[in-house]
Design an enzyme around this catalytic site. Structure first.
Site, PDB file in Angstrom:
ATOM      1  N   ASP A  19       0.768  -1.250   0.000  1.00 52.71           N
ATOM      2  CA  ASP A  19       0.000   0.000   0.000  1.00 52.71           C
ATOM      3  C   ASP A  19       0.801   1.303   0.000  1.00 52.71           C
ATOM      4  OD1 ASP A  19      -2.072  -1.790   0.112  1.00 52.71           O
ATOM      5  OD2 ASP A  19      -2.732  -1.263   2.118  1.00 52.71           O
ATOM      6  N   ASP A  61      -4.697  -0.735  -2.082  1.00 52.48           N
ATOM      7  CA  ASP A  61      -6.099  -0.635  -1.699  1.00 52.48           C
ATOM      8  C   ASP A  61      -6.807  -0.122  -2.946  1.00 52.48           C
ATOM      9  OD1 ASP A  61      -6.147  -1.459   0.929  1.00 52.48           O
ATOM     10  OD2 ASP A  61      -6.569   0.503   1.777  1.00 52.48           O
ATOM     11  N   HIS A  63     -10.558   0.653  -3.466  1.00 50.58           N
ATOM     12  CA  HIS A  63     -11.934   0.717  -2.993  1.00 50.58           C
ATOM     13  C   HIS A  63     -12.872   1.414  -3.988  1.00 50.58           C
ATOM     14  CE1 HIS A  63     -10.370  -0.537   0.835  1.00 50.58           C
ATOM     15  NE2 HIS A  63      -9.707   0.584   1.036  1.00 50.58           N
ATOM     16  N   SER A  69     -16.386   0.557   4.781  1.00 50.81           N
ATOM     17  CA  SER A  69     -15.429   0.953   5.814  1.00 50.81           C
ATOM     18  C   SER A  69     -15.245   2.471   5.872  1.00 50.81           C
ATOM     19  CB  SER A  69     -14.074   0.275   5.578  1.00 50.81           C
ATOM     20  OG  SER A  69     -13.420   0.819   4.457  1.00 50.81           O
ATOM     21  N   HIS A  80     -10.622   6.768   1.071  1.00 54.52           N
ATOM     22  CA  HIS A  80      -9.228   6.720   0.627  1.00 54.52           C
ATOM     23  C   HIS A  80      -9.070   5.662  -0.458  1.00 54.52           C
ATOM     24  CE1 HIS A  80      -9.507   3.522   3.657  1.00 54.52           C
ATOM     25  NE2 HIS A  80      -8.509   2.930   3.001  1.00 54.52           N
ATOM     26  N   LYS A 105      -6.619  -5.009  -3.601  1.00 52.63           N
ATOM     27  CA  LYS A 105      -7.369  -5.523  -2.455  1.00 52.63           C
ATOM     28  C   LYS A 105      -8.357  -4.468  -1.983  1.00 52.63           C
ATOM     29  CE  LYS A 105      -3.837  -4.277   0.981  1.00 52.63           C
ATOM     30  NZ  LYS A 105      -4.635  -3.395   1.801  1.00 52.63           N
ATOM     31  N   GLU A 112     -13.101  -4.666   4.636  1.00 44.44           N
ATOM     32  CA  GLU A 112     -11.983  -3.730   4.545  1.00 44.44           C
ATOM     33  C   GLU A 112     -10.901  -4.250   3.611  1.00 44.44           C
ATOM     34  OE1 GLU A 112     -10.833  -1.386   8.223  1.00 44.44           O
ATOM     35  OE2 GLU A 112     -11.851  -3.135   9.075  1.00 44.44           O
ATOM     36  N   ALA A 144       0.078   0.335   6.480  1.00 41.65           N
ATOM     37  CA  ALA A 144       0.477   0.746   7.816  1.00 41.65           C
ATOM     38  C   ALA A 144       0.734  -0.514   8.631  1.00 41.65           C
ATOM     39  CB  ALA A 144      -0.591   1.598   8.481  1.00 41.65           C
ATOM     40  N   CYS A 148      -2.600  -3.169   7.550  1.00 37.47           N
ATOM     41  CA  CYS A 148      -2.414  -4.050   6.391  1.00 37.47           C
ATOM     42  C   CYS A 148      -1.128  -4.873   6.436  1.00 37.47           C
ATOM     43  CB  CYS A 148      -2.489  -3.226   5.111  1.00 37.47           C
ATOM     44  SG  CYS A 148      -4.108  -2.445   4.906  1.00 37.47           S
TER      45      CYS A 148
END
Length: 190
Positions: A19, A61, A63, A69, A80, A105, A112, A144, A148
């Protein structure tokens, strides 16, 4: 001191970079991880100093705007890494070697998707990719730590994959949560 990536079984080795996206790495990002931008040269050095037959997997990520989430949808996170946005792109300072794999992901609006093991490289799950490529060792770094990175390391070890967490190439949000996560990751045998 920067620990070199293991050299044994390099053809069966993956460096998984978690990420390193604008929303996490840029100080103006939607969910900035303090000092994450300082990881860029460290990770780039890990990549460029690796032997040619190490495989690289970058997670993102990815999304939709309706991810549950997000706070606007009743979750706990600010919006985000929305698909196609600048914030969802890997930081431009990050070196992406030719042949690197991208894992998306967090595409399921109902979950999440913290762990890389919930994502896909093309049509394959990470576990399928690792099995097909007979990967025996995995080094994990990025952001982080307490979210993750930790979820990925613990899932890898649950699947009996020899896994190392690269602290010098990782950053977290909350120092106390990072300390607990690092302790938790060290309790699970590599």
């Amino acid at each position: 001191m920067l620990r070199a990536i293991r050299k044994e079984n390099c053809s069966n080795h993956v460096l998984l970079i978690v990420d390193m996206q604008n929303d996490f790495v840029d100080p103006n990002g939607a969910l900035y991880v303090p000092h994450a931008e300082q990881l860029i040269p460290v990770i780039n050095r890990l990549i460029t100093q690796s032997r040619q037959n190490v495989q690289f997997v970058f997670t993102k990520d990815w999304h939709t705007r309706s991810n549950q989430s997000f706070t606007r949808n009743g979750g706990i996170w600010p919006g985000h890494c929305v698909q196609g946005s600048k914030g969802a792109e890997l930081h431009p300072g990050l070196y992406i070697p030719k042949g690197a794999h991208m894992l998306l992901k967090g595409t399921d609006d109902e979950r999440e998707g913290l762990s890389a093991f919930t994502g896909h490289i093309g049509t394959q799950t990470l576990l399928e990719f690792l099995k097909e490529n007979k990967v025996e060792t995995l080094d994990v770094c990025g952001v982080a730590i307490e979210h993750c990175v930790q979820a990925t390391v613990l899932d890898a070890r649950r699947h009996a994959i020899k896994t190392s967490y690269l602290a010098q190439a990782s950053a977290g949000i909350d120092p106390e949560a990072v300390r607990k996560s690092e302790a938790r990751m060290s309790l699970v045998a590599a």
